[in-house]
Design a protein around this motif. Structure first.
Motif, PDB file in Angstrom:
ATOM      1  N   ASP A 230    -119.351  88.418  38.167  1.00  0.00           N
ATOM      2  CA  ASP A 230    -120.951  89.349  37.726  1.00  0.00           C
ATOM      3  C   ASP A 230    -121.007  90.367  36.592  1.00  0.00           C
ATOM      4  O   ASP A 230    -121.655  90.586  36.280  1.00  0.00           O
TER       5      ASP A 230
ATOM      6  N   SER B 228    -119.135  90.898  33.800  1.00  0.00           N
ATOM      7  CA  SER B 228    -119.927  89.968  32.365  1.00  0.00           C
ATOM      8  C   SER B 228    -121.350  91.540  32.226  1.00  0.00           C
ATOM      9  O   SER B 228    -121.201  91.852  30.696  1.00  0.00           O
ATOM     10  N   GLU B 229    -121.358  92.288  32.900  1.00  0.00           N
ATOM     11  CA  GLU B 229    -122.761  93.021  32.576  1.00  0.00           C
ATOM     12  C   GLU B 229    -122.131  94.641  31.945  1.00  0.00           C
ATOM     13  O   GLU B 229    -122.370  94.579  30.807  1.00  0.00           O
TER      14      GLU B 229
ATOM     15  N   ALA C  31    -121.243  93.028  28.209  1.00  0.00           N
ATOM     16  CA  ALA C  31    -122.199  92.586  27.453  1.00  0.00           C
ATOM     17  C   ALA C  31    -122.660  94.281  26.905  1.00  0.00           C
ATOM     18  O   ALA C  31    -123.061  93.942  25.759  1.00  0.00           O
TER      19      ALA C  31
ATOM     20  N   THR D 228    -115.591  80.133  31.777  1.00  0.00           N
ATOM     21  CA  THR D 228    -115.464  82.969  31.726  1.00  0.00           C
ATOM     22  C   THR D 228    -116.609  82.045  31.035  1.00  0.00           C
ATOM     23  O   THR D 228    -117.705  83.593  31.398  1.00  0.00           O
ATOM     24  N   PRO D 229    -116.159  82.774  30.123  1.00  0.00           N
ATOM     25  CA  PRO D 229    -117.931  83.216  28.862  1.00  0.00           C
ATOM     26  C   PRO D 229    -118.937  82.994  29.595  1.00  0.00           C
ATOM     27  O   PRO D 229    -120.602  83.244  29.063  1.00  0.00           O
TER      28      PRO D 229
ATOM     29  N   LEU E  87    -121.721  85.797  31.074  1.00  0.00           N
ATOM     30  CA  LEU E  87    -121.470  86.570  29.615  1.00  0.00           C
ATOM     31  C   LEU E  87    -123.050  85.988  28.657  1.00  0.00           C
ATOM     32  O   LEU E  87    -123.230  87.461  28.143  1.00  0.00           O
TER      33      LEU E  87
ATOM     34  N   HIS F  62    -110.705  87.877  27.874  1.00  0.00           N
ATOM     35  CA  HIS F  62    -111.724  87.908  28.764  1.00  0.00           C
ATOM     36  C   HIS F  62    -111.035  86.997  30.034  1.00  0.00           C
ATOM     37  O   HIS F  62    -111.247  85.831  30.104  1.00  0.00           O
TER      38      HIS F  62
END
Length: 230
Positions: free
Chosen positions: A12, A15-16, A19, A45-46, A49, A191
């Motif tokens: 998490d 992802s932040e 992004a 996985t994405p 995101l 990723h």
């Protein structure tokens, strides 16, 4: 080989941060060239995101999005990367983005190569950002080491931007960007999440040929940023 590793405490948090990085890249592309281009990959996985990006404050009408590879299935099929992108990324603010498909109506992916290449040619290149994944066999995009097409996909002088691939260890015929097309990107990201994927990558870079573990072909030829979390 130039691999930069950015590690995060959780998927998490990754992802932040990812992004935010991608938004900055796309905004720069829009400001300097009028449009920006993003190449994404499918899989689980994405997803987080994509959902974060879909709400990003960005002029999405000036962003072109395509896939590094696609399974040759109908868009309604759960295996479709196009379906994933439309359901998870091309929502909310990002619904205004322009999606460039690899999949066409041809029954066989080999018959769709020219159309896929024409679609990709409509996008400004180099791509602003490319997001790759990796399988446990070391494949990336749909450049599978098990496929008869692997050498054609890795060839730097073929002149092809896309290739039809039939993997022997995974379902579905595929359409994949070739290695030169993938490398034609200003920013290349890998990723990955989980210890196992990181081990596979390390093993590939240390001990495998490019045909054995195609991800090495990307890392050997361009700066790549690994975005990783356990």
């Amino acid at each position: 080989m130039a691999l930069t590793i950015e590690s995060y405490e959780s998927p998490d948090v990754l992802s932040e941060a990812f992004a935010s990085t991608l938004c900055s890249i796309l905004k720069t592309g829009i400001q300097t060239r009028g449009r920006a281009s993003l190449v994404v990959s499918g899989g689980r996985t994405p997803v987080a995101l994509f959902e974060l990006l879909s709400n990003a404050d960005l002029d999405w009408s000036k962003v072109d999005i395509t896939l590094a590879d696609e399974r040759w299935v109908d868009e309604q099929d759960e295996a479709s990367n196009t379906r994933l992108v439309k359901e998870k990324l091309l929502q909310n603010k990002a619904a205004a983005a322009h999606f460039v498909p690899l999949k066409s109506a041809h029954a066989d992916a080999n018959e769709g190569v020219n159309e896929a290449e024409s679609n990709i040619a409509s996008m400004a290149q180099p791509f602003d950002a490319l997001i790759l994944g990796m399988g446990e066999d070391g494949h990336t995009a749909s450049l599978f080491p098990c496929s008869e097409q692997i050498n054609d996909g890795l060839a730097m002088s073929s002149g092809r931007t896309c290739i039809a691939v039939t993997p022997t260890t995974a379902p579905h015929q595929r359409m994949s960007m070739t290695l030169p097309t993938l490398l034609n990107s200003r920013n290349i990201f890998l990723h990955l999440t989980g210890e196992r994927k990181k081990e596979v990558l390390t093993e590939a870079l240390d001990n495998a040929t490019e045909a054995q573990k195609p991800i090495t072909a990307v890392v050997n030829r361009a700066p790549v940023t690994l975005m990783w979390a356990p």
